[in-house]
Motif scaffolding. Structure first.
Motif, PDB file in Angstrom:
ATOM      1  N   MET A   1      42.110  44.606  60.189  1.00 20.38           N
ATOM      2  CA  MET A   1      42.829  43.441  60.719  1.00 20.38           C
ATOM      3  C   MET A   1      42.645  42.252  59.793  1.00 20.38           C
ATOM      4  SD  MET A   1      44.806  42.460  63.079  1.00 20.38           S
ATOM      5  CE  MET A   1      45.533  40.876  63.314  1.00 20.38           C
ATOM      6  N   THR A   2      41.365  41.989  59.402  1.00 18.60           N
ATOM      7  CA  THR A   2      41.114  40.843  58.531  1.00 18.60           C
ATOM      8  C   THR A   2      41.817  41.026  57.202  1.00 18.60           C
ATOM      9  OG1 THR A   2      38.892  41.311  59.343  1.00 18.60           O
ATOM     10  CG2 THR A   2      39.226  39.219  58.201  1.00 18.60           C
ATOM     11  N   THR A   3      41.813  42.282  56.705  1.00 20.36           N
ATOM     12  CA  THR A   3      42.487  42.502  55.408  1.00 20.36           C
ATOM     13  C   THR A   3      43.976  42.218  55.532  1.00 20.36           C
ATOM     14  OG1 THR A   3      42.455  44.813  56.062  1.00 20.36           O
ATOM     15  CG2 THR A   3      40.960  44.154  54.287  1.00 20.36           C
ATOM     16  N   PHE A   4      44.536  42.570  56.702  1.00 23.25           N
ATOM     17  CA  PHE A   4      45.970  42.314  56.901  1.00 23.25           C
ATOM     18  C   PHE A   4      46.255  40.822  56.825  1.00 23.25           C
ATOM     19  CE2 PHE A   4      49.253  41.039  59.966  1.00 23.25           C
ATOM     20  CZ  PHE A   4      50.350  41.577  59.324  1.00 23.25           C
ATOM     21  N   VAL A   5      45.408  40.037  57.509  1.00 23.01           N
ATOM     22  CA  VAL A   5      45.594  38.582  57.501  1.00 23.01           C
ATOM     23  C   VAL A   5      45.416  38.048  56.086  1.00 23.01           C
ATOM     24  CG1 VAL A   5      44.794  36.377  58.412  1.00 23.01           C
ATOM     25  CG2 VAL A   5      44.898  38.360  59.895  1.00 23.01           C
ATOM     26  N   HIS A   6      44.413  38.593  55.387  1.00 21.11           N
ATOM     27  CA  HIS A   6      44.196  38.201  53.993  1.00 21.11           C
ATOM     28  C   HIS A   6      45.442  38.493  53.157  1.00 21.11           C
ATOM     29  CE1 HIS A   6      40.136  36.769  53.332  1.00 21.11           C
ATOM     30  NE2 HIS A   6      39.705  37.613  54.268  1.00 21.11           N
ATOM     31  N   ASP A   7      45.988  39.703  53.347  1.00 21.23           N
ATOM     32  CA  ASP A   7      47.169  40.110  52.582  1.00 21.23           C
ATOM     33  C   ASP A   7      48.350  39.200  52.877  1.00 21.23           C
ATOM     34  OD1 ASP A   7      45.724  42.078  51.499  1.00 21.23           O
ATOM     35  OD2 ASP A   7      46.632  43.738  52.631  1.00 21.23           O
ATOM     36  N   LEU A   8      48.487  38.883  54.197  1.00 15.51           N
ATOM     37  CA  LEU A   8      49.604  38.032  54.606  1.00 15.51           C
ATOM     38  C   LEU A   8      49.467  36.658  53.947  1.00 15.51           C
ATOM     39  CD1 LEU A   8      52.076  37.862  56.560  1.00 15.51           C
ATOM     40  CD2 LEU A   8      50.535  36.733  58.163  1.00 15.51           C
ATOM     41  N   GLY A   9      48.258  36.130  53.980  1.00 17.16           N
ATOM     42  CA  GLY A   9      48.022  34.828  53.363  1.00 17.16           C
ATOM     43  C   GLY A   9      48.323  34.858  51.881  1.00 17.16           C
ATOM     44  N   TRP A  10      47.855  35.880  51.219  1.00 19.62           N
ATOM     45  CA  TRP A  10      48.062  36.045  49.780  1.00 19.62           C
ATOM     46  C   TRP A  10      49.559  36.138  49.471  1.00 19.62           C
ATOM     47  CZ3 TRP A  10      46.953  35.119  45.169  1.00 19.62           C
ATOM     48  CH2 TRP A  10      47.274  35.963  44.084  1.00 19.62           C
ATOM     49  N   ALA A  11      50.280  36.942  50.281  1.00 20.63           N
ATOM     50  CA  ALA A  11      51.718  37.111  50.058  1.00 20.63           C
ATOM     51  C   ALA A  11      52.451  35.784  50.258  1.00 20.63           C
ATOM     52  CB  ALA A  11      52.271  38.169  51.019  1.00 20.63           C
ATOM     53  N   THR A  12      52.050  35.032  51.321  1.00 20.23           N
ATOM     54  CA  THR A  12      52.691  33.742  51.572  1.00 20.23           C
ATOM     55  C   THR A  12      52.450  32.790  50.410  1.00 20.23           C
ATOM     56  OG1 THR A  12      52.169  34.123  53.882  1.00 20.23           O
ATOM     57  CG2 THR A  12      52.954  31.932  53.302  1.00 20.23           C
ATOM     58  N   LEU A  13      51.185  32.749  49.952  1.00 17.75           N
ATOM     59  CA  LEU A  13      50.863  31.867  48.826  1.00 17.75           C
ATOM     60  C   LEU A  13      51.664  32.245  47.589  1.00 17.75           C
ATOM     61  CD1 LEU A  13      47.010  31.387  49.143  1.00 17.75           C
ATOM     62  CD2 LEU A  13      48.801  29.673  49.450  1.00 17.75           C
ATOM     63  N   ARG A  14      51.753  33.559  47.344  1.00 19.52           N
ATOM     64  CA  ARG A  14      52.527  34.031  46.184  1.00 19.52           C
ATOM     65  C   ARG A  14      53.979  33.590  46.284  1.00 19.52           C
ATOM     66  NH1 ARG A  14      51.595  39.370  44.116  1.00 19.52           N
ATOM     67  NH2 ARG A  14      53.800  39.272  43.631  1.00 19.52           N
ATOM     68  N   PHE A  15      54.525  33.735  47.528  1.00 23.53           N
ATOM     69  CA  PHE A  15      55.936  33.392  47.760  1.00 23.53           C
ATOM     70  C   PHE A  15      56.181  31.902  47.499  1.00 23.53           C
ATOM     71  CE2 PHE A  15      59.290  32.050  50.785  1.00 23.53           C
ATOM     72  CZ  PHE A  15      60.345  32.756  50.230  1.00 23.53           C
ATOM     73  N   VAL A  16      55.301  31.063  48.083  1.00 20.48           N
ATOM     74  CA  VAL A  16      55.464  29.616  47.914  1.00 20.48           C
ATOM     75  C   VAL A  16      55.284  29.237  46.449  1.00 20.48           C
ATOM     76  CG1 VAL A  16      54.530  27.368  48.555  1.00 20.48           C
ATOM     77  CG2 VAL A  16      54.770  29.139  50.277  1.00 20.48           C
ATOM     78  N   ASP A  17      54.314  29.870  45.817  1.00 21.78           N
ATOM     79  CA  ASP A  17      54.051  29.627  44.398  1.00 21.78           C
ATOM     80  C   ASP A  17      55.286  29.962  43.562  1.00 21.78           C
ATOM     81  OD1 ASP A  17      52.065  29.139  42.230  1.00 21.78           O
ATOM     82  OD2 ASP A  17      52.634  31.202  41.707  1.00 21.78           O
TER      83      ASP A  17
END
Lengths: 258, 159
Positions: A1-17
């Motif tokens: 679960m935590t990894t999923f949230v981590h992945d989601l955060g990472w993906a969002t940051l990548r997208f915004v970046d």
């Protein structure tokens, strides 16, 4: 679960970046447009590649889509005895929706991917680095004419697609199904309003041109300098380009009712 | 890429074809500028427009002579329809405007019946005689009502 949230955060940051970099890239292109020397020759060459070479697929698709619309429209309208509205049905659906959107999708596949591949290959073969070595700005020299040509070409291609579609609808409706030719044309002319339909259609095509031009050049410019990178960038142009066209289409229609 | 006359010619042709397509869509299909020549403006008030829309055609004897430019509500809660007609039209003051339907389910349009008066209407004037739209729903309602009344009468007579 935590990894999923981590992945989601990472993906969002990548997208915004990615969005931020794209905005900076767009600003760079806009600055290049108004910075002399104005490179007219590459711009004309790009119009040839993006526009003239896309003409066949645009016209063939336009006629085919128009013919299908004519057939479907006729089969639906004949139940209500309203076949004289066929011109209006074909015309409005082509002008308001299908013309700009399908043209943009086809152009993304045909010309956008080629643009990404071309710039991507230049990145992979270090040609853009060579330009930088000679203190030539690659965005000014290579990217800007391509992005600008895409914006210039899109409304023209879209208008040609629509005219080809109207012809296709006429062919099936009048030629095959026997709808009165005058009824087709007058229905079309009465239903289409310049301000709402034609102007909106051209506006849509211009927005899609900016979108495809920006995405195609940006993906090419940021390609990983390998053959796999070029292929991934080309694919990404088609996927991201097509999806953003459809999303932007929804918002343009919802916000301005075009 | 070097200068090539064939390529330039093709680009030129492409741009011309594209602009031609845009011009065709704007002027021929959408009629841009066709109806904005500021012709004869007349007003007509109706009790019921029955779904008349702006840009609906105005016809005399089935010939299109103009279009509805706007529909507003006046002080007496009647629909005030602005008609933009050909400037060359000479309409007598006793001209009648009626709202008609093309076919049963077709679009509404305004039909003008030209009168016989010597004086003609000038731009900005009001057409005095109007005939409102006939609502199909209301007609059917009347018909159903009449049939019911007729049926009841028959029963009562039998009893």
């Amino acid at each position: 679960m935590t990894t999923f949230v981590h992945d989601l955060g990472w993906a969002t940051l990548r997208f915004v970046d990615d969005l931020g970099r794209m905005a900076v890239f767009a600003a760079h292109i806009v600055r290049s447009v108004i910075t002399p020397p104005i490179r007219l020759r590459p711009f004309v060459d790009e119009i040839f590649k993006l526009g003239v070479l896309s003409l066949v697929i645009i016209c063939v698709s336009g006629v085919a889509v128009g013919m299908v619309l004519g057939l479907q429209g006729y089969n639906t309208l004949v139940r209500f005895g309203a076949t004289e509205s066929l011109g209006a049905v074909v015309g409005l659906s082509l002008i308001r929706e299908l013309g700009p959107v399908l043209t943009a999708l086809l152009t993304t596949g045909r010309a956008g991917s080629a643009t990404t591949a071309e710039i991507g290959t230049m990145v992979a073969t270090e040609q853009l680095d060579g330009l930088r070595m000679m203190s030539v700005d690659p965005v000014h020299m290579v990217v800007t004419p391509k992005a600008l040509a895409m914006v210039a070409v899109m409304p023209l291609l879209s208008a040609l697609f629509i005219v080809a579609g109207l012809f296709g609808g006429y062919l099936v409706g009048v030629g095959l199904m026997g709808v009165d030719s005058g009824a087709y044309m007058s229905g079309l002319e009465n239903a289409v309003v310049f301000d709402d339909d034609v102007a909106g259609s051209l506006l849509k095509a211009c927005v899609f041109g900016v979108l495809v031009g920006l995405i195609a050049t940006y993906r090419g410019y940021t390609t990983a300098p390998t053959s796999a990178g070029v292929s991934a960038a080309t694919t990404s142009t088609v996927v991201v380009g097509s999806v953003s066209i459809l999303i932007f289409d929804y918002f343009i229609t919802a916000l301005w009712g075009v | 890429m070097s200068r090539s006359s064939t390529r330039d010619l093709l680009v030129g042709l492409f741009v011309l074809a594209g602009l031609g397509a845009i011009a065709y869509l704007s002027f021929s299909v959408a009629g841009f500028g066709r109806n904005s020549n500021g012709g004869l403006i007349l007003f007509a008030s109706f009790d019921q427009t029955g779904g008349l829309k702006p840009r609906a055609p105005v016809e005399i004897a089935g010939v299109k002579v103009g279009q509805v430019s706007s529909i507003t509500l006046d002080k007496n809660s009647r629909a005030r329809v602005e008609l933009n007609l050909d400037a060359s039209l000479q309409l007598p003051v006793d001209t009648t405007a009626s709202i008609m339907t093309a076919g049963i389910l077709g679009d509404r349009f305004v039909s003008l019946q030209v009168g016989g008066d010597d004086q003609t209407l000038r731009s900005g004037e009001e057409i005095g005689f109007t005939e409102s739209a006939v609502l199909l729903e209301r007609l059917i309602g009347k018909l159903v009502h009449n049939v019911n009344v007729g049926g009841n009468d028959g029963k009562e007579k039998k009893e």
